[in-house]
Design a protein around this motif. Structure first.
Motif, PDB file in Angstrom:
ATOM      1  N   LEU A   1      65.393  44.863  18.724  1.00  0.00           N
ATOM      2  CA  LEU A   1      65.242  44.299  17.377  1.00  0.00           C
ATOM      3  C   LEU A   1      64.625  42.906  17.452  1.00  0.00           C
ATOM      4  O   LEU A   1      63.783  42.549  16.624  1.00  0.00           O
ATOM      5  CB  LEU A   1      66.604  44.253  16.684  1.00  0.00           C
ATOM      6  N   VAL A   2      65.009  42.112  18.443  1.00  0.00           N
ATOM      7  CA  VAL A   2      64.457  40.768  18.592  1.00  0.00           C
ATOM      8  C   VAL A   2      62.976  40.853  18.958  1.00  0.00           C
ATOM      9  O   VAL A   2      62.147  40.087  18.440  1.00  0.00           O
ATOM     10  CB  VAL A   2      65.241  39.970  19.639  1.00  0.00           C
ATOM     11  N   ASN A   3      62.606  41.774  19.840  1.00  0.00           N
ATOM     12  CA  ASN A   3      61.189  41.943  20.174  1.00  0.00           C
ATOM     13  C   ASN A   3      60.388  42.412  18.960  1.00  0.00           C
ATOM     14  O   ASN A   3      59.206  42.079  18.819  1.00  0.00           O
ATOM     15  CB  ASN A   3      61.031  42.927  21.329  1.00  0.00           C
ATOM     16  N   MET A   4      61.016  43.170  18.094  1.00  0.00           N
ATOM     17  CA  MET A   4      60.367  43.574  16.842  1.00  0.00           C
ATOM     18  C   MET A   4      60.101  42.350  15.970  1.00  0.00           C
ATOM     19  O   MET A   4      59.017  42.193  15.394  1.00  0.00           O
ATOM     20  CB  MET A   4      61.266  44.576  16.112  1.00  0.00           C
ATOM     21  N   LEU A   5      61.101  41.477  15.883  1.00  0.00           N
ATOM     22  CA  LEU A   5      60.940  40.240  15.121  1.00  0.00           C
ATOM     23  C   LEU A   5      59.842  39.368  15.720  1.00  0.00           C
ATOM     24  O   LEU A   5      58.990  38.826  14.991  1.00  0.00           O
ATOM     25  CB  LEU A   5      62.261  39.493  15.096  1.00  0.00           C
ATOM     26  N   LEU A   6      59.814  39.225  17.039  1.00  0.00           N
ATOM     27  CA  LEU A   6      58.786  38.410  17.691  1.00  0.00           C
ATOM     28  C   LEU A   6      57.401  39.005  17.483  1.00  0.00           C
ATOM     29  O   LEU A   6      56.412  38.265  17.357  1.00  0.00           O
ATOM     30  CB  LEU A   6      59.089  38.281  19.185  1.00  0.00           C
TER      31      LEU A   6
ATOM     32  N   PRO B   1      51.616  38.322  15.473  1.00  0.00           N
ATOM     33  CA  PRO B   1      50.978  39.619  15.223  1.00  0.00           C
ATOM     34  C   PRO B   1      49.648  39.847  15.925  1.00  0.00           C
ATOM     35  O   PRO B   1      49.168  40.981  15.944  1.00  0.00           O
ATOM     36  CB  PRO B   1      50.794  39.610  13.700  1.00  0.00           C
ATOM     37  N   LYS B   2      49.047  38.813  16.510  1.00  0.00           N
ATOM     38  CA  LYS B   2      47.777  39.041  17.208  1.00  0.00           C
ATOM     39  C   LYS B   2      47.982  39.700  18.565  1.00  0.00           C
ATOM     40  O   LYS B   2      47.021  40.186  19.170  1.00  0.00           O
ATOM     41  CB  LYS B   2      47.028  37.716  17.369  1.00  0.00           C
ATOM     42  N   ASP B   3      49.218  39.710  19.061  1.00  0.00           N
ATOM     43  CA  ASP B   3      49.528  40.451  20.280  1.00  0.00           C
ATOM     44  C   ASP B   3      49.691  41.914  19.886  1.00  0.00           C
ATOM     45  O   ASP B   3      50.794  42.414  19.649  1.00  0.00           O
ATOM     46  CB  ASP B   3      50.814  39.917  20.915  1.00  0.00           C
ATOM     47  N   VAL B   4      48.565  42.630  19.837  1.00  0.00           N
ATOM     48  CA  VAL B   4      48.561  43.973  19.261  1.00  0.00           C
ATOM     49  C   VAL B   4      49.334  44.971  20.114  1.00  0.00           C
ATOM     50  O   VAL B   4      49.836  45.972  19.592  1.00  0.00           O
ATOM     51  CB  VAL B   4      47.113  44.463  19.049  1.00  0.00           C
ATOM     52  N   ARG B   5      49.430  44.738  21.407  1.00  0.00           N
ATOM     53  CA  ARG B   5      50.198  45.663  22.244  1.00  0.00           C
ATOM     54  C   ARG B   5      51.675  45.599  21.890  1.00  0.00           C
ATOM     55  O   ARG B   5      52.309  46.632  21.688  1.00  0.00           O
ATOM     56  CB  ARG B   5      49.988  45.343  23.728  1.00  0.00           C
ATOM     57  N   GLN B   6      52.242  44.408  21.821  1.00  0.00           N
ATOM     58  CA  GLN B   6      53.647  44.287  21.441  1.00  0.00           C
ATOM     59  C   GLN B   6      53.854  44.753  20.005  1.00  0.00           C
ATOM     60  O   GLN B   6      54.869  45.377  19.690  1.00  0.00           O
ATOM     61  CB  GLN B   6      54.138  42.849  21.597  1.00  0.00           C
ATOM     62  N   LEU B   7      52.902  44.477  19.136  1.00  0.00           N
ATOM     63  CA  LEU B   7      53.012  44.909  17.747  1.00  0.00           C
ATOM     64  C   LEU B   7      53.093  46.425  17.662  1.00  0.00           C
ATOM     65  O   LEU B   7      53.932  46.978  16.935  1.00  0.00           O
ATOM     66  CB  LEU B   7      51.814  44.396  16.947  1.00  0.00           C
ATOM     67  N   PHE B   8      52.247  47.117  18.427  1.00  0.00           N
ATOM     68  CA  PHE B   8      52.247  48.585  18.394  1.00  0.00           C
ATOM     69  C   PHE B   8      53.532  49.146  18.980  1.00  0.00           C
ATOM     70  O   PHE B   8      54.122  50.085  18.433  1.00  0.00           O
ATOM     71  CB  PHE B   8      51.048  49.128  19.165  1.00  0.00           C
TER      72      PHE B   8
ATOM     73  N   HIS C   1      56.758  47.349  16.599  1.00  0.00           N
ATOM     74  CA  HIS C   1      56.799  47.320  15.128  1.00  0.00           C
ATOM     75  C   HIS C   1      55.644  48.158  14.586  1.00  0.00           C
ATOM     76  O   HIS C   1      54.698  47.644  13.999  1.00  0.00           O
ATOM     77  CB  HIS C   1      56.680  45.881  14.641  1.00  0.00           C
ATOM     78  N   LYS C   2      55.745  49.473  14.756  1.00  0.00           N
ATOM     79  CA  LYS C   2      54.642  50.355  14.381  1.00  0.00           C
ATOM     80  C   LYS C   2      54.331  50.312  12.892  1.00  0.00           C
ATOM     81  O   LYS C   2      53.167  50.427  12.495  1.00  0.00           O
ATOM     82  CB  LYS C   2      54.936  51.790  14.822  1.00  0.00           C
ATOM     83  N   GLU C   3      55.341  50.171  12.054  1.00  0.00           N
ATOM     84  CA  GLU C   3      55.076  50.145  10.610  1.00  0.00           C
ATOM     85  C   GLU C   3      54.159  48.981  10.255  1.00  0.00           C
ATOM     86  O   GLU C   3      53.207  49.134   9.485  1.00  0.00           O
ATOM     87  CB  GLU C   3      56.395  50.038   9.839  1.00  0.00           C
ATOM     88  N   LEU C   4      54.413  47.806  10.822  1.00  0.00           N
ATOM     89  CA  LEU C   4      53.558  46.651  10.566  1.00  0.00           C
ATOM     90  C   LEU C   4      52.201  46.829  11.235  1.00  0.00           C
ATOM     91  O   LEU C   4      51.173  46.446  10.672  1.00  0.00           O
ATOM     92  CB  LEU C   4      54.233  45.373  11.067  1.00  0.00           C
TER      93      LEU C   4
END
Length: 464
Positions: A357-362, A367-374, A377-380
């Motif tokens: 959950l914390v990594n989702m928040l980060l 958000p420019k770190d697209v790998r972590q974003l995908f 936090h796939k919805e975002l």
């Protein structure tokens, strides 16, 4: 989104419904829950039974999730447990459905051999228009049965069998015996093969929801709080609110609860390599309006692009670059405060039960770190992807399919895994107590303020 679908980055690992028997079972369950049916002869479903093809046919993306709460479920097979969850409104929904299937797998396998299982994740809330209602969705129950009521009939038969055994004159009750025979034809011998779902009640303390503009609820931590994008929408919140638009408050809360750690201090972690990749993502983001084709671009290509356009790159790129230079070449360690654009790019979740959950928040904060974003936090990710240029879309789809899909487990472990902690140091000797002339212990002095600091030594806030 076709590029993502073709690359296996969207709608992947869904369960196929492609035989007349399965389609008919799905339609019985769908009609049982919603009063609707599908005319499709082939489609795919997620872990909850939701199908993007059926949603498109019905013109209703929420056909199994009205108001985004009390999600309805259709199970055709226990194999659905490995499928993703689409259109998630809560970060915990998929994990809870997976637990439900795992803990009742034998019973669900037997039930879905002949019929679909239809049900609902019930929490007693029908919509979420205030933060107070978020507290009411922390406990939920999954209610499920086949479309023909097998579980209902099994419970009725079990009750009649108990009555038959307990009542003295039950042997002479022809009506009771006829009822038992009729139910047994549907359920089988429930005394030898009981059909009953267990482990249907669940509890979720910390989670994300897309409701109210996007909220992270942390009710079980040292300092419970709601982290919100739009605090004004929360009404009268039952917990303190941290405005996600205030990086200093967010950083203070994260560090104060021990939920994050600097990348550069993580044990067994190649921080320089990860940070260089983040720099590449920032370069791609800055270059997306240039009309370039970056699909397949290598790290060398992106470094050359960055070198030629250094003055156009945002501040977070240069801040991360200085950290990488310090890691690889030494010298004076860079210092950053929460207001610096790179600050949250330099953090990851600490090793706690809430690290996902914390990594989702980060991921949302960087958000420019697209790998972590995908990954986190796939919805975002999908929401932001729709607004990117073709330059960025092509690079991201190519990178994720080439880098992440090739070894998903390895990538997750490399980015978010934690080595065993180092042995704890021996406890320091207890400080001597101040005593009076007759050896009476005087009152201990007031403790000094404890600074809450960020990863680069900047004091964020002091607490006593």
């Amino acid at each position: 989104m076709n590029r993502l679908i073709q690359a296996g980055l969207m709608f992947a690992n869904l369960t196929r419904v492609d035989t007349p028997a399965l389609v008919e079972r799905y339609n019985r369950a769908l009609h049982h829950l919603t009063g609707k049916r599908t005319a499709l002869t082939e489609f795919a479903i997620d872990i909850s039974g939701y199908s993007p093809e059926v949603a498109d046919e019905l013109g209703d993306p929420q056909y199994l999730n009205r108001n985004g709460v009390n999600r309805q479920i259709i199970l055709l097979s226990t194999r659905q447990k490995s499928a993703p969850l689409l259109n998630a409104r809560f970060s915990t929904t998929r994990a809870l459905l997976r637990q439900f299937i795992d803990r009742n797998e034998a019973q669900l396998f037997a039930l879905t051999a002949r019929d679909a299982v239809a049900g609902e994740m019930v929490n007693g809330v029908f919509d979420i228009d205030s933060a107070q209602k978020l507290m009411d969705v922390r406990r939920l129950t999954i209610e499920a049965d086949t479309t023909t009521g097998t579980l209902r009939d099994a419970e009725a038969l079990a009750a009649r069998a108990e009555r038959f055994l307990d009542e003295e004159d039950a042997w002479f009750d022809d009506a009771l015996i006829d009822e038992m025979i009729a139910l047994a034809r549907k359920t089988g011998d429930v005394t030898r093969n009981p059909i009953r779902l267990k482990h249907t009640a669940f509890h979720q303390d910390n989670f994300w929801t897309s409701h109210l503009g996007g909220v992270y609820l942390f009710s079980e931590c040292d300092t419970p709080a709601l982290l919100a994008r739009e605090p004004a929408r929360l009404g009268k919140p039952p917990l303190p609110v941290v405005d996600m638009g205030d990086p200093r408050d967010v950083a203070a809360w994260l560090h104060g609860n021990g939920l994050v750690q600097p990348l550069v201090t993580a044990r067994g972690f190649d921080a320089a390599r990860v940070l260089r990749q983040k720099m590449d993502f920032i370069v791609v983001d800055a270059a997306q309006d240039g009309g370039l084709d970056l699909a397949g671009a290598t790290a060398r290509d992106l470094r050359a692009l960055a070198r030629d356009n250094a003055e156009r790159l945002p501040a977070e790129y240069h801040q991360i670059r200085r950290v990488v230079a310090w890691l690889e070449e030494g010298g004076r360690r860079p210092r950053h405060s929460p207001e610096d654009p790179a600050y949250f790019y330099l953090l990851r979740a600490a090793d706690t039960p809430d690290r996902d959950l914390v990594n989702m928040l980060l991921a949302e904060l960087a958000p420019k770190d697209v790998r972590q974003l995908f990954i986190c936090h796939k919805e975002l990710f999908y929401a932001l992807y729709a607004g990117w240029s073709d330059t960025k879309k092509s690079y991201v789809a190519d990178f994720l399919s080439r880098d992440y899909l090739a070894d998903k487990a390895g990538t997750r472990e490399a980015l978010f895994g934690h080595d065993a902690p180092a042995p704890a140091p021996a406890p320091a000797a207890a400080p001597s107590r101040r005593t009076g002339p007759w050896s009476r212990t005087n009152k201990s002095p007031a403790p000094d303020p404890v600074p809450i600091v960020g990863p680069w030594g900047a004091v964020i806030r002091e607490r006593r």
